[in-house]
Design a protein around this motif. Structure first.
Motif: not given
Length: 147
Positions: A105-132
């Motif tokens: 579980g620890e090994a899987v969890t250490t990989q999550l910070p590389q995966i989740a931000p990519q998914v979320l950033n792709a969804r909000v890529k067209n937002f300015s910092k202020d909009e975000f």
């Protein structure tokens, strides 16, 4: 103030519909990104909550993640079957079940910070910092989060 009336209400333009649609899109995208780890976005929430110490029992996880206890039990069963966590009875109160992450579980969890931000950033890529920042502020206000 009432923002909706019987005259202006349209299901597909309602806040509830739009939030649900956005949630479903994020879940589908996150689940696809997590497929190789053999977990879902809901599993990710459980593992990250345990890792950060936000919750250590099934009841606490249910409250933090907004998941009913029946579904939480089934998800914990799956994570335990995958050897990602284990249930341990409390020595102080035998009625309490604590959750502990396994080495896997620890090994899987250490990989999550590389995966989740990519998914979320792709969804909000067209937002300015202020909009975000405003989106986060408004969502926090919507759910009653004072942060």
């Amino acid at each position: 103030m009432n923002h909706y009336t019987s005259k202006n209400f349209a299901l597909t333009r309602s806040v509830g519909f739009l939030l649900n649609k956005a949630r479903n899109m994020i879940i589908a995208e996150m689940d696809a990104a997590l497929r190789d780890l053999e977990i879902t976005s809901q599993h990710m929430g459980i593992l990250l909550s345990l890792k950060s110490g936000v919750a250590t029992t099934p009841f606490e996880l249910s409250k933090v993640l907004g998941i009913d206890t029946g579904l939480m039990t089934r998800m914990l069963d799956k994570l335990e079957d995958k050897k990602l966590l284990k249930r341990v009875r409390s020595v102080d109160d035998r009625r309490v079940i604590n959750l502990e992450m396994t080495a896997r579980g620890e090994a899987v969890t250490t990989q999550l910070p590389q995966i989740a931000p990519q998914v979320l950033n792709a969804r909000v890529k067209n937002f300015s910092k202020d909009e975000f920042d405003e989106l986060r502020r408004l969502l926090g206000k919507f759910i009653g989060d004072s942060e």
